[in-house]
Design a protein around this motif. Structure first.
Motif, PDB file in Angstrom:
ATOM      1  N   GLN A  44       0.806  -1.230   0.000  1.00  0.00           N
ATOM      2  CA  GLN A  44       0.000   0.000   0.000  1.00  0.00           C
ATOM      3  C   GLN A  44       0.835   1.275   0.000  1.00  0.00           C
ATOM      4  N   ASP A  45       2.088   1.196   0.487  1.00  0.00           N
ATOM      5  CA  ASP A  45       2.911   2.408   0.481  1.00  0.00           C
ATOM      6  C   ASP A  45       3.733   2.539  -0.791  1.00  0.00           C
ATOM      7  N   LYS A  46       3.705   1.515  -1.609  1.00  0.00           N
ATOM      8  CA  LYS A  46       4.526   1.557  -2.828  1.00  0.00           C
ATOM      9  C   LYS A  46       3.698   1.834  -4.075  1.00  0.00           C
ATOM     10  N   VAL A  47       2.414   1.569  -3.955  1.00  0.00           N
ATOM     11  CA  VAL A  47       1.564   1.771  -5.127  1.00  0.00           C
ATOM     12  C   VAL A  47       0.520   2.828  -4.806  1.00  0.00           C
ATOM     13  N   ARG A  48       0.433   3.816  -5.664  1.00  0.00           N
ATOM     14  CA  ARG A  48      -0.562   4.864  -5.447  1.00  0.00           C
ATOM     15  C   ARG A  48      -1.721   4.658  -6.408  1.00  0.00           C
ATOM     16  N   ILE A  49      -2.936   4.691  -5.868  1.00  0.00           N
ATOM     17  CA  ILE A  49      -4.112   4.532  -6.723  1.00  0.00           C
ATOM     18  C   ILE A  49      -4.705   5.911  -7.001  1.00  0.00           C
ATOM     19  N   ILE A  50      -4.938   6.196  -8.261  1.00  0.00           N
ATOM     20  CA  ILE A  50      -5.567   7.464  -8.625  1.00  0.00           C
ATOM     21  C   ILE A  50      -6.857   7.163  -9.362  1.00  0.00           C
ATOM     22  N   MET A  51      -7.956   7.682  -8.827  1.00  0.00           N
ATOM     23  CA  MET A  51      -9.221   7.530  -9.525  1.00  0.00           C
ATOM     24  C   MET A  51      -9.327   8.725 -10.470  1.00  0.00           C
ATOM     25  N   SER A  52      -9.131   8.466 -11.751  1.00  0.00           N
ATOM     26  CA  SER A  52      -9.008   9.569 -12.701  1.00  0.00           C
ATOM     27  C   SER A  52     -10.335   9.862 -13.389  1.00  0.00           C
ATOM     28  N   GLY A  53     -10.313  10.890 -14.222  1.00  0.00           N
ATOM     29  CA  GLY A  53     -11.479  11.205 -15.054  1.00  0.00           C
ATOM     30  C   GLY A  53     -11.537  10.258 -16.235  1.00  0.00           C
ATOM     31  N   CYS A  54     -12.448  10.561 -17.144  1.00  0.00           N
ATOM     32  CA  CYS A  54     -12.738   9.647 -18.252  1.00  0.00           C
ATOM     33  C   CYS A  54     -11.583   9.542 -19.245  1.00  0.00           C
ATOM     34  N   HIS A  55     -11.215   8.322 -19.578  1.00  0.00           N
ATOM     35  CA  HIS A  55     -10.190   8.092 -20.598  1.00  0.00           C
ATOM     36  C   HIS A  55     -10.796   8.029 -21.993  1.00  0.00           C
ATOM     37  N   GLY A  56     -12.083   7.972 -22.055  1.00  0.00           N
ATOM     38  CA  GLY A  56     -12.753   7.980 -23.347  1.00  0.00           C
ATOM     39  C   GLY A  56     -13.109   6.628 -23.908  1.00  0.00           C
ATOM     40  N   PHE A  57     -12.377   5.597 -23.508  1.00  0.00           N
ATOM     41  CA  PHE A  57     -12.601   4.299 -24.133  1.00  0.00           C
ATOM     42  C   PHE A  57     -13.621   3.504 -23.310  1.00  0.00           C
ATOM     43  N   CYS A  58     -14.819   4.051 -23.205  1.00  0.00           N
ATOM     44  CA  CYS A  58     -15.836   3.518 -22.296  1.00  0.00           C
ATOM     45  C   CYS A  58     -16.206   2.075 -22.609  1.00  0.00           C
ATOM     46  N   GLU A  59     -16.111   1.732 -23.886  1.00  0.00           N
ATOM     47  CA  GLU A  59     -16.464   0.391 -24.330  1.00  0.00           C
ATOM     48  C   GLU A  59     -15.710  -0.681 -23.548  1.00  0.00           C
ATOM     49  N   LYS A  60     -14.436  -0.382 -23.254  1.00  0.00           N
ATOM     50  CA  LYS A  60     -13.562  -1.398 -22.672  1.00  0.00           C
ATOM     51  C   LYS A  60     -13.411  -1.225 -21.166  1.00  0.00           C
ATOM     52  N   GLY A  61     -14.261  -0.406 -20.561  1.00  0.00           N
ATOM     53  CA  GLY A  61     -14.123  -0.129 -19.139  1.00  0.00           C
ATOM     54  C   GLY A  61     -14.447  -1.313 -18.273  1.00  0.00           C
ATOM     55  N   PRO A  62     -14.067  -1.297 -17.000  1.00  0.00           N
ATOM     56  CA  PRO A  62     -13.200  -0.304 -16.375  1.00  0.00           C
ATOM     57  C   PRO A  62     -11.754  -0.386 -16.895  1.00  0.00           C
ATOM     58  N   LEU A  63     -11.149   0.786 -17.083  1.00  0.00           N
ATOM     59  CA  LEU A  63      -9.776   0.851 -17.566  1.00  0.00           C
ATOM     60  C   LEU A  63      -8.826   0.978 -16.375  1.00  0.00           C
ATOM     61  N   PHE A  64      -7.649   0.412 -16.554  1.00  0.00           N
ATOM     62  CA  PHE A  64      -6.721   0.264 -15.441  1.00  0.00           C
ATOM     63  C   PHE A  64      -5.323   0.435 -16.022  1.00  0.00           C
ATOM     64  N   ILE A  65      -4.677   1.570 -15.747  1.00  0.00           N
ATOM     65  CA  ILE A  65      -3.395   1.838 -16.393  1.00  0.00           C
ATOM     66  C   ILE A  65      -2.304   1.944 -15.339  1.00  0.00           C
ATOM     67  N   VAL A  66      -1.196   1.281 -15.612  1.00  0.00           N
ATOM     68  CA  VAL A  66      -0.102   1.289 -14.649  1.00  0.00           C
ATOM     69  C   VAL A  66       1.051   2.132 -15.187  1.00  0.00           C
ATOM     70  N   TYR A  67       1.477   3.108 -14.402  1.00  0.00           N
ATOM     71  CA  TYR A  67       2.644   3.913 -14.729  1.00  0.00           C
ATOM     72  C   TYR A  67       3.735   3.585 -13.734  1.00  0.00           C
ATOM     73  N   PRO A  68       5.011   3.753 -14.061  1.00  0.00           N
ATOM     74  CA  PRO A  68       5.552   4.418 -15.252  1.00  0.00           C
ATOM     75  C   PRO A  68       5.603   3.544 -16.513  1.00  0.00           C
ATOM     76  N   GLU A  69       5.255   2.283 -16.421  1.00  0.00           N
ATOM     77  CA  GLU A  69       5.423   1.435 -17.607  1.00  0.00           C
ATOM     78  C   GLU A  69       4.409   1.732 -18.706  1.00  0.00           C
ATOM     79  N   ASP A  70       3.306   2.389 -18.368  1.00  0.00           N
ATOM     80  CA  ASP A  70       2.226   2.635 -19.313  1.00  0.00           C
ATOM     81  C   ASP A  70       1.647   1.328 -19.846  1.00  0.00           C
ATOM     82  N   ILE A  71       1.116   0.551 -18.957  1.00  0.00           N
ATOM     83  CA  ILE A  71       0.467  -0.692 -19.386  1.00  0.00           C
ATOM     84  C   ILE A  71      -1.034  -0.521 -19.244  1.00  0.00           C
ATOM     85  N   PHE A  72      -1.696  -0.833 -20.327  1.00  0.00           N
ATOM     86  CA  PHE A  72      -3.116  -0.523 -20.440  1.00  0.00           C
ATOM     87  C   PHE A  72      -3.931  -1.804 -20.294  1.00  0.00           C
ATOM     88  N   TYR A  73      -4.511  -1.997 -19.124  1.00  0.00           N
ATOM     89  CA  TYR A  73      -5.404  -3.136 -18.931  1.00  0.00           C
ATOM     90  C   TYR A  73      -6.844  -2.667 -19.126  1.00  0.00           C
TER      91      TYR A  73
END
Lengths: 163, 594
Positions: B36-65
């Motif tokens: 919990q201290d190493k990973v920060r969760i951010i509930m962001s605004g709309c990414h636009g790709f609603c069809e495939k939601g919920p979207l889950f993106i991991v940075y810094p690697e930029d992996i798009f689940y």
């Protein structure tokens, strides 16, 4: 007399003017407050009871017809008690194109009420709205604050069972 | 120090798909692994790709689940966050190549876009003002406060920005009118009464980047000489309202709103007004009446709101997306802005892409892009391999664009020339199974229902048009109905008081223009070519295809289907109510229509 009328009669017979008065206090003297006042009354009482509109008219020193005019103009306001659960089926374009009509028909059939009506036990009110804005998941509906997407005629019965 | 940032989309679309459950499950799993201290969760605004939601993106690697569920969390945390193995099955699968892609930049839905207004949506935490500021937020406002009001007006004028709410009126000119109005009090108003069914770009901007709208309002206030603004937002958008309130409170705390902003001696206050559910309130004079607490009825112009608006004071009304463009213009300059887009339409436009398309969602594209690129490259083409029929653009005020115009460059003027309009940016894609007469009926029933009733052409005209359309879809159309519709449509368009009535006939006129054959089929042949109009359909079962599974018999509410198990079933036309339940149920496509 159905329960909706009974409830209305109960609320209106022993209408709690104190509750309304303290609610109005926050708005008196503010300009453009009519819509927010009605919104506040509705969120307090669940609908706009007649005595509340009459009393508000007196306090604002305006004819009750003006309040009634505003209340009936906007889709958000209701003059009758509503169900515990509000079912809002989206009739937006995206939902229309993806076949929400059949879902809406099925839902009305299951609930046994038409658009804008409430079931006798005051459990469900059925409404149709222009667009919920969750077009990506069309067809969609909301039951209170929960959104259900990608609906089919088969799915709705199961969803209703949870309530 | 956080090692990873996880962005979970918390737009209305993804929340409906279960984003909050995902968040809860993720927190739980992180605790289990002591992360919990190493990973920060951010509930962001709309990414636009609603069809495939919920979207889950991991940075810094930029992996798009995508299409992630709460049940996936144990595996995702264990495999990816602990062991470092990418969870293949949750990656986006390119439908054309069947390959999984890792970064969102490789997804065609995103790579063709130009996200300027949406630059922060889905990237920052909309409830944290610092993230907006780090990305250059409020620097445009700072610049504007150092400039003379007329300089601000001129900057927006020379940028070529046009109103994104529908009509495309030049924003700079609007500001100049309000600037030139002499009065001790002036108002800025943000029109966030996004009522077009099938449009949700304003909601996404408000939910995903509320500060951009606030900044735009302050800049507008500086330009016209106003110290107070109202945001009129639909009550149906509770999340947008909540995020706006948070944003206003934070900006006030930072001294970016309120008294004496940046020690400039300038005050600015922003109020929120919740709408109460009336489509006509998107029309500017009706909106003002509604803010004043009255019935939201439009009134004739002139006087224009820039002269006599809210409570009789000069008022400038801009749409959400328009205002979200403004900070960028100030920050990066009018020349930069006007280098994007076409001759008459500058900048980008956000479209809500919905309907029978593979990638529904929100996309932002430079003006002048072709419809084909939006539908096929970004939208990923038509669902289930069906054929494109039309795009309905601009909501109830807009029109339908047929296949032969797919290469039309999208800007304000080209769309108007074809009978459609930009509108607020709803884009609903239709395939061969959409009946265009039924679609026109649908829009007319919407506008008819929302007509405020003040002026006769709109109140009565839309009603008569709807009656004719209903008749046609019920198979009772008369040969004279088409010329009748055309005549009525033109009268309603020319003589209605406000934009609602003036544009209400557009869906009818464009479908008549491009899909007249469908109207004729309904009227002369009593046939619905798309197979949608219930009263014109006869269902029958193809004996060759029927396997006798009895599924349709069980589904039929009218007991119109008979047949033994494993024998072909038969529909009794006399009993059939044409509900289509059997059609939906049949797995073998044996139920046909004629």
């Amino acid at each position: 007399m159905c329960e909706c009328h009974e409830t209305a009669a109960k609320v209106e017979e022993s209408f709690e003017y104190d509750r309304l008065e303290s609610l109005l206090q926050g708005f008196l003297g503010k300009k453009g407050a009519m819509v927010p006042i009605l919104q506040a009354i509705q969120s307090e009482f669940g609908y706009l009871p007649r005595p509340a509109m009459e009393y508000t008219a007196k306090r604002l020193r305006i004819p009750v017809s003006r309040i009634f005019g505003v209340a009936t103009f906007y889709a958000q306001f209701h003059l009758h008690p509503r169900g515990k659960y509000i079912v809002r089926v989206c009739r937006g374009t995206a939902c229309h194109v993806r076949g929400v009509s059949k879902v809406a028909d099925r839902m009305q059939e299951l609930l046994g009420v038409g658009v804008g009506q409430t079931t006798e036990d005051l459990k469900f009110t059925y409404e149709e709205v222009a667009c919920i804005g969750a077009c990506g998941l069309a067809p969609v509906m909301m039951i209170n604050d929960k959104t259900y997407g990608k609906l089919t005629t088969d799915k709705v019965k199961g969803i209703l069972k949870d309530y | 120090m956080y090692e990873k940032h996880i962005l979970i989309c918390a737009g209305t679309g993804c929340i409906s798909s279960g984003a909050l459950d995902v968040e809860e499950a993720l927190i739980e799993e992180l605790k289990k692994h002591n992360l919990q201290d190493k990973v920060r969760i951010i509930m962001s605004g709309c990414h636009g790709f609603c069809e495939k939601g919920p979207l889950f993106i991991v940075y810094p690697e930029d992996i798009f689940y995508c299409e992630v569920t709460a049940e996936d969390m144990p595996e995702l945390v264990e495999e990816y966050l602990v062991k470092g193995n990418i969870v293949e099955r949750l990656l986006y699968k390119d439908p054309t190549t069947d390959k999984r892609v890792i970064s969102h930049e490789e997804i065609p839905f995103y790579s063709k876009q130009m996200r300027l207004v949406l630059r922060n949506c889905g990237v920052i935490d909309p409830e944290n003002i610092d993230e907006y500021i780090i990305r250059g937020g409020y620097s445009g406002m700072k610049k504007a406060l150092e400039m003379e009001p007329i300089e601000v007006v001129n900057a927006v004028k020379s940028s070529g920005l046009r109103g994104r709410g529908g009509a495309g009126f030049p924003t700079g000119m609007k500001w100049e009118f309000a600037y030139r109005s002499q009065n001790d009090k002036k108002y800025m108003v943000c029109n966030a009464d996004e009522g077009d069914p099938g449009a949700f770009m304003d909601r996404s901007v408000l939910e995903g980047d509320p500060h951009a709208v606030l900044e735009g309002l302050v800049i507008g206030g500086r330009a016209i000489g106003s110290d107070e603004a109202y945001i009129y937002v639909r009550a149906e958008y509770p999340l947008a309202i909540k995020r706006l309130r948070t944003a206003i409170a934070q900006a006030e705390e930072y001294g970016l709103l309120g008294k004496n902003i940046f020690n400039s001696g300038i005050d600015f206050k922003i109020n929120i007004k919740e709408g109460a559910g009336a489509f006509v309130c998107g029309e500017e004079t009706a909106l003002l009446a509604s803010i004043e607490g009255e019935r939201g009825l439009p009134r004739p112009r002139p006087p224009f709101p820039a002269v006599k608006g809210l409570w009789g004071k000069p008022t400038c009304i801009n749409n959400v997306e328009t205002l979200a463009n403004v900070p960028l213009i100030l920050r990066k300059g009018a020349d930069w802005y006007s280098s994007i887009g076409t001759e008459g339409s500058k900048g980008t436009k956000i479209f809500a892409l919905t309907g029978k398309i593979n990638n529904t969602g929100l996309c932002e594209v430079p003006m002048g892009i072709s419809l084909r690129e939006i539908v096929y490259d970004i939208g990923g083409g038509i669902r289930n391999g069906k054929k494109y029929k039309a795009v309905q653009i601009g909501g109830p005020s807009g029109g339908c664009i047929p296949e032969e115009l797919l290469d039309l460059p999208i800007d304000f003027d080209s769309l108007t020339a074809k009978g459609a309009m930009m509108g607020s940016g709803g884009m609903v894609v239709m395939d061969e199974e959409t009946c265009m007469v039924d679609l026109a009926r649908y829009f007319l029933s919407f506008t008819q229902n929302e007509s405020c009733g003040k002026c006769t052409p709109c109140r009565e005209g839309t009603k008569r048009m709807l009656e004719i359309l209903l008749r046609i879809t019920q198979g009772k159309g008369e040969p004279e109905d088409i010329p009748r519709l055309e005549k009525l449509a033109v009268s309603v368009k020319d003589s209605s008081l406000c934009g609602l009535g003036q544009t209400a006939p557009n869906p009818v006129l464009t479908t008549l223009r491009y899909f007249r054959d469908e109207y004729e089929a309904h009227i002369f042949d009593r046939r619905c070519p798309a197979g949608q109009c219930k009263d014109l359909l006869t269902y029958y079962i193809d004996a060759e295809l029927c396997i006798g599974c009895r599924a349709c018999i069980k589904a039929c509410p009218a007991e119109a289907i008979t047949g033994e198990k494993k024998e072909p079933h038969v529909i009794d036309e006399a009993k059939c109510i044409s509900c289509g339940a059997c059609f939906d149920k049949c797995k073998k496509d044996a139920v046909k229509t004629k």
